[in-house]
Design an enzyme around this catalytic site. Structure first.
Site, PDB file in Angstrom:
ATOM      1  CD  GLU A  92      -2.616   1.269   2.629  1.00 41.91           C
ATOM      2  OE1 GLU A  92      -2.600   0.292   3.395  1.00 41.91           O
ATOM      3  OE2 GLU A  92      -3.258   2.314   2.862  1.00 41.91           O
ATOM      4  CG  ASP A 150      -2.796   8.768   7.277  1.00 38.64           C
ATOM      5  OD1 ASP A 150      -2.832   7.557   7.538  1.00 38.64           O
ATOM      6  OD2 ASP A 150      -2.897   9.230   6.126  1.00 38.64           O
TER       7      ASP A 150
END
Lengths: 294, 427
Positions: free
Chosen positions: A68, A79
């Site tokens: 990824e 995030d």
């Protein structure tokens, strides 16, 4: 560069000798063998663009089954602090969207499908169809889109269909049965189940709702469900691999690079953790399905 | 772009005019708006949308909000004619200020905050989080949280906590936790990122009390609805005072909540020109301004598609403004729609022009405006030159969205009023 293999469904007999560009055939084969996949996240441009190529190669060589690749973005709302710090560094270093495509091209032949994880504005700005075309040409498997829900994704669904790319949408513990069904229907490759309500980052325990979410997502029709957000140790990887088709690890891997005193040490530590995680995933007790899918 | 398009017929071939502009609802305004957020938030947004529309249909909700506005906010806010200021706008021009600066907590922000805080009680949630730039929305949220017994956390860019230190102290006095955000540009944009991260993690107990007409549906529609009282009052007050509608309405536009609030009541009055003034900052170079309609292009940030300051890769370009409340790289999707269909006109006002208008209102009328609102005042002066073409006695309605107590230190440095200062401090 060879033409991208257009695999339109996650089910169906995969040729185990092939090195598929997309994730569906790989996960079909793993399911038949009774194993789960290790999906490793790294951002492009950390510690530098060439440095991230080295890191991804080390990741794959140490046992990651799927890559990824994060496209650095100024406003990464899904995030946590570790990944924020790394992508902030990558952007300050001048990492561009086109660098991601170049990195995909350099690592795609390594034996693991390469998905790009991106916030949506970067693809919108590039042009959805143009990005799909160039990603496919670079040998990429598809996209993971943390801030794009299928409701807003008509253009991407058409472009990914046209270029045979995976589209990995997310489900969360808060997703209703209706939304699980519509998200599963729109996904291809696998469905990304966020183990917990929260942003990426290491946690002491993997959310207890993860296993139920995987079961619910399968019940909604998903052939493959991988679990991410908060998975960081080999023991957690073993636990998650016992019920999920893939274990997604990000922050813990990025931390090995962020905390290292120099690049070479960082890559050594990254490889070390990756092989431990891969062993953890493979240690899971998981019945072979003996056939494709589930 | 031509400046004089407010109130003219819509651009042919664009958005078909189906009924009223004022009652248009989300999730989309033309190609703008939507929900570009993590799936984890969708259930909460749906729950909010449902609760909001249920509350709208419930007379008890409207009555409670109206009671709070009357007894707590101090609504209706006055309409003040400012002839000594108007003399600088243009000969024969009459200027009226809608005095949102006189609301409790010092700005229009309280209108939306009280509405959402009442909804939070209905949702059964116990905690609110908010972002703030200038601190006005944070102060209003901390106030409503104290009033209604809610836990409150406010995210504020570290740069803004420094330039708006007084509002930080104010929020803490009210019992809120203020979290300085130290990543990225350390301004409003990054405060919203942090608030979104908190919301994803705590959505079951927490409501994100978003402070402007941006973000994912239903925020742009709901926040507009809570602010439209501004325009409704001003419209009625002007009709009572002068017996007619204004020729032009002016407001500053950061995210755009005060502007939508005052525009809404006039959207269907085609002869009323609508002007939004963005922060032109130090000029229209990279990183020097927040003029999204000058230097931006449609893109996605913080859950909505709208005009956005972005580079060729789609990375967000940092904005700049002397006013923290306008220092934001995107804008509410309804504004983008009004811009594209030609119903409203958006123009930049520089830091210098805004500060000159700030001082002018102080000295001509004895009103210290927020620096955000000073952009609308400077904008009124900009459009004053064309006002003579509108009517014999042109009337401009300006939304004075907030008061300038929080800006005294900035203004004192700007104008060199601190004795040991050379007056160039903030430039």
């Amino acid at each position: 560069m060879s033409a991208v293999e257009a695999t339109s469904q996650t089910t169906g007999a995969a040729d185990p000798s092939a090195s598929p560009a997309t994730t569906g055939p790989l996960l079909d084969r793993f399911a038949a063998e009774g194993r789960s996949a290790l999906v490793g996240y790294l951002p492009v441009g950390y510690p530098s663009v060439p440095g991230s190529v080295d890191a991804v190669r080390a990741l794959v060589d140490a046992g990651a089954d799927v890559v990824e690749l994060g496209m650095p973005y100024t406003d990464p709302v899904m995030d946590g602090p570790i990944i924020q710090r790394a992508v902030d560094h990558a952007l300050r270093g001048g990492t561009r969207v086109r660098d991601t495509l170049a990195v995909v091209e350099q690592v795609a032949g390594r034996g693991a499908p390469v998905l790009v994880m991106t916030y949506w504005n970067l693809v919108l700005r590039y042009g959805v169809e143009a990005y799909a075309r160039d990603l496919a040409a670079a040998g990429g498997a598809g996209l993971i889109t943390p801030d794009l829900i299928p409701d807003e994704a008509a253009e991407w669904i058409a472009a990914s269909d046209a270029h045979g790319l995976d589209r990995v949408f997310l489900v969360a513990p808060s997703s209703t049965p209706e939304r699980l069904a519509s998200t599963v229907a729109a996904s291809r490759g696998f469905v990304y189940a966020a183990s917990t309500m929260g942003v990426t980052g290491e946690r002491a325990t993997v959310g207890s709702r993860a296993q139920a979410l995987v079961a619910d997502t399968r019940a909604a029709g998903a052939a493959h469900v991988c679990v991410g957000v908060g998975v960081s140790t080999p023991a957690q990887a073993t636990q998650v691999a016992s019920y999920a088709d893939g274990v997604i690890v990000g922050s813990a891997l990025v931390r090995t690079l962020v905390d290292a005193p120099d690049e070479a040490t960082g890559i050594d530590r990254l490889a070390q953790l990756t092989s431990e995680l891969a062993a953890g995933v493979r240690a899971a007790d998981r019945p072979a399905s003996g056939g494709a899918g589930r | 772009m031509t400046a004089d398009v407010g109130g003219r017929p819509l651009v042919p071939g664009q958005e078909p005019r189906l009924g009223s502009l004022a009652t248009h609802v989300g999730p989309y305004w033309g190609e703008f708006g939507g929900r570009f957020v993590p799936e984890a938030l969708i259930a909460a947004l749906d729950e909010l949308d449902t609760a909001y529309h249920k509350a709208l249909a419930d007379p008890a909700f409207g009555a409670e909000l109206a009671r709070l506005h009357r007894t707590y906010t101090g609504r209706p806010s006055p309409l003040t004619e400012v002839p000594r200021f108007a003399a600088h706008v243009g000969e024969g021009v009459r200027v009226f200020l809608k005095r949102e600066d006189l609301n409790h907590t010092g700005s229009h922000k309280i209108n939306n905050v009280l509405g959402q805080a009442l909804l939070v009680k209905r949702l059964g949630k116990t905690r609110v989080i908010a972002e703030t730039g200038a601190g006005q929305h944070g102060v209003a949220t901390a106030t409503a949280a104290a009033l209604l017994g809610l836990e409150c956390t406010v995210y504020m860019g570290e740069e803004d906590t420094q330039r708006q230190a007084l509002n930080v102290a104010r929020m803490r006095l009210l019992g809120a936790e203020v979290v300085p955000v130290t990543i990225g540009t350390r301004t409003l944009k990054d405060a919203i990122n942090e608030a979104l991260r908190d919301w994803v993690a705590n959505v079951e107990t927490t409501h994100y009390l978003l402070g402007t007409v941006t973000g994912p549906h239903p925020f742009p529609e709901m926040v507009r609805d809570f602010h439209k009282v501004i325009g409704e009052e001003a419209r009625a007050q002007l009709l009572a005072e002068i017996g007619r509608l204004p020729d032009a309405v002016a407001a500053c536009v950061g995210g755009g909540s005060n502007a939508m609030g005052i525009f809404n009541a006039f959207l269907d009055d085609e002869d009323v020109r609508l002007f939004g003034f963005e922060a032109g900052g130090r000029g229209l170079g990279h990183g020097d301004h927040a003029a999204r309609f000058q230097g931006g292009a449609p893109g996605v940030l913080h859950g909505a598609r709208s005009y956005l300051l972005q580079d060729e890769d789609g990375q967000t370009i940092p904005s700049h403004s002397v006013s923290a409340g306008l220092d934001y790289p995107s804008v509410g999707p309804e504004h983008s729609w009004l811009h594209d269909i030609g119903r409203a006109t958006y123009l930049p006002v520089s830091d210098d022009e805004a500060m000159d208008a700030f001082r002018l209102l102080c000295r001509s009328e004895g009103i210290i405006p927020a620096i955000e609102s000073a952009h609308a005042l400077a904008g009124a002066i900009q459009i004053g030159a064309q006002a003579a073409q509108w009517s014999n006695e042109p009337v401009v309605l300006v939304n004075l969205s907030g008061r300038g107590d929080k800006d005294v230190a900035t203004a004192a440095r700007w104008f060199g009023l601190l004795g040991d200062d050379d007056g160039e401090g903030d430039r």
